[in-house]
Design a protein around this motif. Structure first.
Motif, PDB file in Angstrom:
ATOM      1  N   LEU A 139       7.455 -10.306  12.817  1.00 20.01           N
ATOM      2  CA  LEU A 139       8.529 -10.077  13.790  1.00 20.01           C
ATOM      3  C   LEU A 139       7.957  -9.610  15.129  1.00 20.01           C
ATOM      4  N   GLN A 140       6.956  -8.739  15.094  1.00 21.33           N
ATOM      5  CA  GLN A 140       6.326  -8.291  16.329  1.00 21.33           C
ATOM      6  C   GLN A 140       5.665  -9.454  17.062  1.00 21.33           C
ATOM      7  N   LYS A 141       4.969 -10.305  16.298  1.00 18.50           N
ATOM      8  CA  LYS A 141       4.288 -11.449  16.908  1.00 18.50           C
ATOM      9  C   LYS A 141       5.298 -12.386  17.567  1.00 18.50           C
ATOM     10  N   MET A 142       6.427 -12.600  16.901  1.00 16.40           N
ATOM     11  CA  MET A 142       7.459 -13.477  17.441  1.00 16.40           C
ATOM     12  C   MET A 142       8.163 -12.850  18.637  1.00 16.40           C
ATOM     13  N   GLU A 143       8.299 -11.518  18.646  1.00 14.02           N
ATOM     14  CA  GLU A 143       9.044 -10.819  19.697  1.00 14.02           C
ATOM     15  C   GLU A 143       8.161 -10.461  20.891  1.00 14.02           C
ATOM     16  N   TYR A 144       6.957  -9.930  20.615  1.00 14.37           N
ATOM     17  CA  TYR A 144       6.121  -9.397  21.690  1.00 14.37           C
ATOM     18  C   TYR A 144       4.815 -10.158  21.887  1.00 14.37           C
ATOM     19  N   GLY A 145       4.458 -10.994  20.930  1.00 11.61           N
ATOM     20  CA  GLY A 145       3.204 -11.721  21.050  1.00 11.61           C
ATOM     21  C   GLY A 145       1.994 -10.954  20.561  1.00 11.61           C
ATOM     22  N   THR A 146       2.196  -9.709  20.109  1.00  7.89           N
ATOM     23  CA  THR A 146       1.097  -8.879  19.607  1.00  7.89           C
ATOM     24  C   THR A 146       1.518  -8.211  18.306  1.00  7.89           C
ATOM     25  N   VAL A 147       0.532  -7.677  17.581  1.00  8.04           N
ATOM     26  CA  VAL A 147       0.786  -6.985  16.324  1.00  8.04           C
ATOM     27  C   VAL A 147       0.235  -5.564  16.422  1.00  8.04           C
ATOM     28  N   ASP A 148       1.090  -4.578  16.107  1.00  9.81           N
ATOM     29  CA  ASP A 148       0.654  -3.180  16.044  1.00  9.81           C
ATOM     30  C   ASP A 148       1.315  -2.540  14.819  1.00  9.81           C
ATOM     31  N   VAL A 149       0.715  -2.799  13.663  1.00 11.81           N
ATOM     32  CA  VAL A 149       1.205  -2.260  12.397  1.00 11.81           C
ATOM     33  C   VAL A 149       0.057  -1.532  11.714  1.00 11.81           C
ATOM     34  N   LYS A 150       0.316  -0.288  11.322  1.00 14.44           N
ATOM     35  CA  LYS A 150      -0.709   0.519  10.654  1.00 14.44           C
ATOM     36  C   LYS A 150      -0.178   0.983   9.299  1.00 14.44           C
ATOM     37  N   VAL A 151      -1.008   0.852   8.271  1.00 14.36           N
ATOM     38  CA  VAL A 151      -0.641   1.265   6.914  1.00 14.36           C
ATOM     39  C   VAL A 151      -1.527   2.436   6.516  1.00 14.36           C
ATOM     40  N   THR A 152      -0.906   3.503   6.031  1.00 11.04           N
ATOM     41  CA  THR A 152      -1.664   4.652   5.555  1.00 11.04           C
ATOM     42  C   THR A 152      -1.166   5.056   4.173  1.00 11.04           C
ATOM     43  N   CYS A 153      -2.069   5.581   3.356  1.00  9.31           N
ATOM     44  CA  CYS A 153      -1.701   5.951   1.998  1.00  9.31           C
ATOM     45  C   CYS A 153      -2.669   7.016   1.483  1.00  9.31           C
ATOM     46  N   LEU A 154      -2.286   7.671   0.382  1.00  5.83           N
ATOM     47  CA  LEU A 154      -3.124   8.711  -0.196  1.00  5.83           C
ATOM     48  C   LEU A 154      -4.391   8.138  -0.828  1.00  5.83           C
ATOM     49  N   GLU A 155      -4.277   6.979  -1.438  1.00  8.79           N
ATOM     50  CA  GLU A 155      -5.435   6.372  -2.109  1.00  8.79           C
ATOM     51  C   GLU A 155      -6.583   6.219  -1.106  1.00  8.79           C
ATOM     52  N   ARG A 156      -7.790   6.550  -1.551  1.00  8.20           N
ATOM     53  CA  ARG A 156      -8.899   6.709  -0.611  1.00  8.20           C
ATOM     54  C   ARG A 156      -9.663   5.427  -0.305  1.00  8.20           C
ATOM     55  N   SER A 157      -9.360   4.358  -0.979  1.00  7.53           N
ATOM     56  CA  SER A 157     -10.061   3.096  -0.743  1.00  7.53           C
ATOM     57  C   SER A 157      -9.138   1.940  -1.103  1.00  7.53           C
ATOM     58  N   PHE A 158      -9.526   0.741  -0.676  1.00 13.39           N
ATOM     59  CA  PHE A 158      -8.762  -0.451  -1.024  1.00 13.39           C
ATOM     60  C   PHE A 158      -8.710  -0.637  -2.538  1.00 13.39           C
ATOM     61  N   GLU A 159      -9.797  -0.294  -3.216  1.00 15.01           N
ATOM     62  CA  GLU A 159      -9.865  -0.453  -4.668  1.00 15.01           C
ATOM     63  C   GLU A 159      -8.877   0.474  -5.368  1.00 15.01           C
ATOM     64  N   GLU A 160      -8.644   1.658  -4.824  1.00 17.38           N
ATOM     65  CA  GLU A 160      -7.710   2.607  -5.430  1.00 17.38           C
ATOM     66  C   GLU A 160      -6.258   2.254  -5.135  1.00 17.38           C
ATOM     67  N   MET A 161      -6.021   1.551  -4.053  1.00 15.49           N
ATOM     68  CA  MET A 161      -4.644   1.231  -3.677  1.00 15.49           C
ATOM     69  C   MET A 161      -3.978   0.355  -4.743  1.00 15.49           C
ATOM     70  N   PRO A 162      -2.709   0.608  -5.065  1.00 19.16           N
ATOM     71  CA  PRO A 162      -2.037  -0.207  -6.088  1.00 19.16           C
ATOM     72  C   PRO A 162      -1.695  -1.618  -5.633  1.00 19.16           C
ATOM     73  N   ALA A 163      -1.751  -1.893  -4.342  1.00 20.87           N
ATOM     74  CA  ALA A 163      -1.450  -3.238  -3.841  1.00 20.87           C
ATOM     75  C   ALA A 163      -2.494  -4.229  -4.315  1.00 20.87           C
ATOM     76  N   ASP A 164      -2.095  -5.481  -4.488  1.00 14.43           N
ATOM     77  CA  ASP A 164      -3.045  -6.536  -4.833  1.00 14.43           C
ATOM     78  C   ASP A 164      -4.058  -6.694  -3.702  1.00 14.43           C
ATOM     79  N   MET A 165      -5.307  -6.902  -4.050  1.00 15.60           N
ATOM     80  CA  MET A 165      -6.356  -7.022  -3.042  1.00 15.60           C
ATOM     81  C   MET A 165      -6.087  -8.186  -2.100  1.00 15.60           C
TER      82      MET A 165
END
Length: 622
Positions: free
Chosen positions: A451-477
Motif C-alpha cells: 500500500l505504501q509503494k502504491m501510495e507514496y512510491g516508497t516503503v517504510d515498514v519496520k518489524v520488531t519482536c522479542l525473538e532474538r534472531s530470524f531462526e527464533e522467530m515463529p514466522a516462516d523463513m
C-alpha cells in the motif's frame, strides 16, 4: 591377393613353459584363519547408524534381490520425520550391489570391508545392521561409499518462478507463478515414496500417491487422492482445501521429507497446487453418491475447520448448514491471508465443491446475536463450533490506547475489503512499526509495504519482536526473506517500552533489548536489558503478538459445563466436548493452522457420525 593375418601366431611351446610352475609353492588364502585386507572400496557387510536412520525404507524399495525388509523396533519412539523401523538384511539374497547405500536418504547405511562370516545357522545371515556390524565390534573399516557418479537421488528441487521483490511489492497480484507440466513431472520424480510426509501431515494426506499421479501425468487421479483420500472411501487424508493449502499451508510435511536430510525437500506444497490449478472444476471429476441420512448438523464458523467438517459430513449423507458472521465464507482464509498469497479465486474453487455437495452457508448471521446456540441445538442434531481466533492481544504498554495503534486482524480484514471494492480505503501511514514475529505480523508488514509503494512510491515498514534472531522467530523463513526483498526492515530481539506520542500523534516506539524469551522450563518469561534502548520512528503501530478466541456466543450455563485449557476448548480425539451434542475444532482447540483445522474437521465429522449413529440406534430400539 592374400593378406597376412593380424592375429598372433600360436605358441606351440606354451604347455611346456607352464611346467616351470609345477614345483613352485602356490599362494593360498586360508579363509577365515588367514584374512587378507580388502580394498578401500570393497562392498562387504553393512553397518547402519541408527541415530541417523529414519526408517524411510528407501533401501528396501530399491533392493533388486528383495534382500532388505523394514522391521518395527519396539524400543524406538514414534517421532515426526521418522518411522520406528530399521532395515534387516538377508545375506542369502544380497548381491552386494550397494544400491541401498547409494540411495540412502540420510547416509546412515554404509558398506564395510568386512567380508568373512561363518556360521552353521542360516538365521545368522539375517540381521539388522548397526554401527557394530555383523560381528558386533567397534571401528569397522568402511568400504564402499557413495560418490557423485553413484548418487541416485536428485537433491536439488525444481525452482519456483516468482516475481522479484521490487516488482511484487508494486501490487497485490499473486507473485508465485506455479509449476509448468515439465517442471512438475521433474519435481515429482524426486519423491522416493517413503510416506514419512504422510505421517507428519495433520490430515495424513496421501502425498506420495498424488505426487506419483503427477509423475504419471494423471491429474484426475491426483485430484481424487487430494479430495477423496484413501482408496477405502473413508476419506482419511482428503483435503477439501487443496487449492488453499497448495499456496499457504505451513507444509510441515516438507520438514519431514526424507530427501531433505541430504538435500532440498520435495516441493510438496507446490505439487499439490499444480494439480488443482490444472484441472477443470472439481465437480467434473469428483463424484459422491452418499446415502442420505435424516439428521442435521449445524456448523458455527466458515473457516478451514468448519467448512472441512461440512464437507466430510456432506459426503456421509448429512444435511449441513453453516453460519458465518461475516459477509463471505472462508474465515481467516478470506479475511486474514493477503491476496498476493491466496487469491479469492483459489478459495472460491475449494468452497464451490463444498456447496455443490448441498451444504448451505448462511453469511451475515452471527451466532449469539442473530441466533442463539441454544436455538441451533433445538433445530439440529449436533453442533460443531469453529469460531477461530478473532480477538487480538495487546502489549498494554503506555500509548497502546491511541487510535493509531491498531490490531493486526482487523487491519488485514480492512485491506482485503478495500481491495475487493467492498470497504473504505484504510489509513496508509508513511512510516509503520509492526510489533510481532509471526506470520500474521509478516502479512501486515508486507501488505502495508504494498500500500505504501502504491501510495507514496516508497516503503517504510519496520518489524520488531522479542525473538532474538530470524531462526527464533515463529514466522516462516520464506516470509522473512521475501519481506526483506520487498523493503521491510527487521529488528529482532527488542521489546516495546512505550508508544511515543507527541501532540496527540504517534511518533514511534521505544524498545529495550530482550536477553531471553523463555525460561529454563520453556515458559514465556522474557528478560531485558533495561539500559539498552532502541527508538523506531512511526506514525502508526500495529500489534501482531497473537490472537485470542471470542466465546461470547456461548451461554454461561454451557460455558460452565465445558472444559478449557489455556483458553482453548478441550475435546476428545473426535473433537467432542464434555457436552455430547457439541463438537469443536480449529483455532479454539489446536491454535491457528489451516491444515490442522482441516484435520479437526475430518475427526469431528467422524465423531458426529458416531454420535448420531448411536442416537439413531437408541431411537429405533425405543
Amino acid at each position: 591377393m592374400n593378406k597376412k593375418s593380424s592375429l598372433p601366431e600360436k605358441d606351440f611351446f606354451a604347455p611346456i613353459k607352464a611346467w616351470k610352475f609345477l614345483f613352485k609353492k602356490p599362494v593360498t588364502i586360508k579363509v577365515p584363519y588367514v584374512k587378507r585386507e580388502a580394498s578401500e572400496r570393497y562392498r562387504g557387510f553393512h553397518i547402519n547408524d541408527w541415530d541417523k536412520c529414519i526408517g524411510c525404507g528407501t533401501c528396501a524399495k530399491i533392493c533388486p534381490t528383495d534382500a532388505i525388509k523394514m522391521v518395527e523396533v519396539e524400543d524406538l519412539p514414534q517421532e515426526y520425520g521418522e518411522k520406528p523401523q530399521r532395515p534387516v538384511i538377508d545375506y542369502g539374497r544380497c548381491s552386494f550391489c550397494a544400491m541401498c547405500v547409494d540411495i540412502c536418504t540420510t547416509g546412515s547405511l554404509k558398506m564395510t570391508r568386512e567380508y568373512v562370516h561363518i556360521s552353521p545357522d542360516p538365521e545368522d545371515f539375517i540381521f539388522a545392521p548397526t554401527e557394530k556390524g555383523i560381528h558386533g565390534v567397534d571401528n569397522i573399516p568402511v568400504g564402499w561409499t557413495r560418490d557423485d557418479d553413484s548418487e541416485l537421488l536428485e537433491l536439488e528441487r525444481v525452482g519456483m518462478e516468482m516475481l522479484e521483490g521490487e516488482e511484487r511489492v508494486k501490487s497485490f497480484m499473486e507473485y508465485v507463478k506455479g509449476y509448468s507440466k515439465e517442471q512438475a513431472i521433474h519435481e515429482a520424480a524426486r519423491c522416493v515414496e517413503c510416506g514419512i510426509c504422510t505421517d507428519r501431515c495433520p490430515e495424513h494426506m496421501r502425498i506420495p500417491e498424488y505426487i506419483k499421479s503427477i509423475w504419471k501425468d494423471d491429474l484426475n487421479e491426483g485430484l481424487n487422492w487430494l479430495l477423496k483420500g484413501d482408496e477405502n472411501n473413508n476419506m482419511i487424508g482428503a483435503n477439501p482445501f487443496s487449492a488453499v493449502c497448495g499456496r499457504v499451508c505451513t507444509h510441515r510435511c516438507e520438514e519431514a521429507c526424507s530427501i531433505g536430510n541430504r538435500g532440498e525437500a520435495v516441493a510438496i506444497r507446490w505439487l499439490k497446487r499444480y494439480i488443482v490449478d490444472n484441472v477443470p472444476s472439481y465437480e467434473e471429476i469428483i463424484n459422491f453418491t452418499p446415502q442420505k441420512k435424516d439428521k442435521k448438523v449445524a456448523i458455527v464458523g466458515s473457516g478451514p475447520a468448519g467448512l472441512s467438517a461440512a464437507y466430510f459430513l456432506a459426503t456421509m449423507g448429512y444435511e449441513v448448514e453453516v453460519f458465518e458472521a461475516l459477509n463471505k465464507p472462508g474465515g481467516v482464509m478470506r479475511y486474514g491471508i493477503p491476496s498476493y498469497r491466496l487469491p479469492d479465486e483459489a478459495l472460491d474453487k475449494d468452497i464451490s465443491l463444498i456447496q455443490a455437495l448441498g451444504v448451505k452457508i448462511h453469511v451475515g448471521v452471527s451466532v449469539g446475536k442473530d441466533i442463539s446456540l441454544q436455538k441451533l441445538k433445538e433445530q439440529f442434531d449436533a453442533v460443531f463450533v469453529s469460531t477461530g481466533f478473532t480477538l487480538g492481544r495487546s502489549t498494554n504498554v503506555p500509548g497502546t490506547e491511541h487510535q493509531d495503534v491498531i490490531q493486526a486482524l482487523p487491519l488485514l480484514r480492512e485491506i482485503r475489503d478495500f481491495l475487493r471494492g467492498e470497504g473504505p480505503k484504510p489509513k496508509i501511514p508513511k512510516s509503520l512499526v509492526v510489533i510481532g514475529g509471526g506470520n500474521v505480523a509478516m502479512d501486515v508488514a508486507r501488505s502495508m509495504a504494498r500500500l505504501q509503494k502504491m501510495e507514496y512510491g516508497t516503503v517504510d515498514v519496520k518489524v520488531t519482536c522479542l525473538e532474538r534472531s530470524f531462526e527464533e522467530m515463529p514466522a516462516d523463513m520464506e516470509e522473512i526473506e521475501e519481506g526483506t526483498g520487498e523493503g521491510v526492515e527487521f529488528y529482532p530481539g527488542w521489546g516495546p517500552v512505550r508508544i511515543m506520542i507527541d501532540d496527540d500523534k504517534v511518533k514511534g516506539v521505544e524498545l529495550k533489548k530482550c536477553l531471553e524469551v523463555f525460561d529454563e522450563n520453556n515458559r514465556f518469561n522474557p528478560k531485558f536489558n533495561e539500559k539498552e534502548k532502541l527508538y523506531l520512528d512511526a506514525d502508526m503501530v500495529v500489534e501482531a503478538i497473537g490472537q485470542a478466541p471470542d466465546y461470547s456466543y456461548l451461554p454461561e450455563e454451557i460455558k460452565e459445563q465445558l472444559e478449557f485449557a489455556r483458553g482453548r476448548l478441550v475435546t476428545n480425539e473426535f473433537r467432542q466436548t464434555s457436552i455430547k451434542w457439541l463438537f469443536a475444532g480449529g483455532d479454539i482447540v489446536h491454535g491457528p493452522d489451516i491444515i490442522h483445522g482441516v484435520a479437526d474437521g475430518y475427526w469431528a465429522a467422524r465423531g458426529i457420525d458416531e454420535y448420531l449413529t448411536k442416537i439413531s440406534g437408541k431411537e429405533s430400539r425405543g
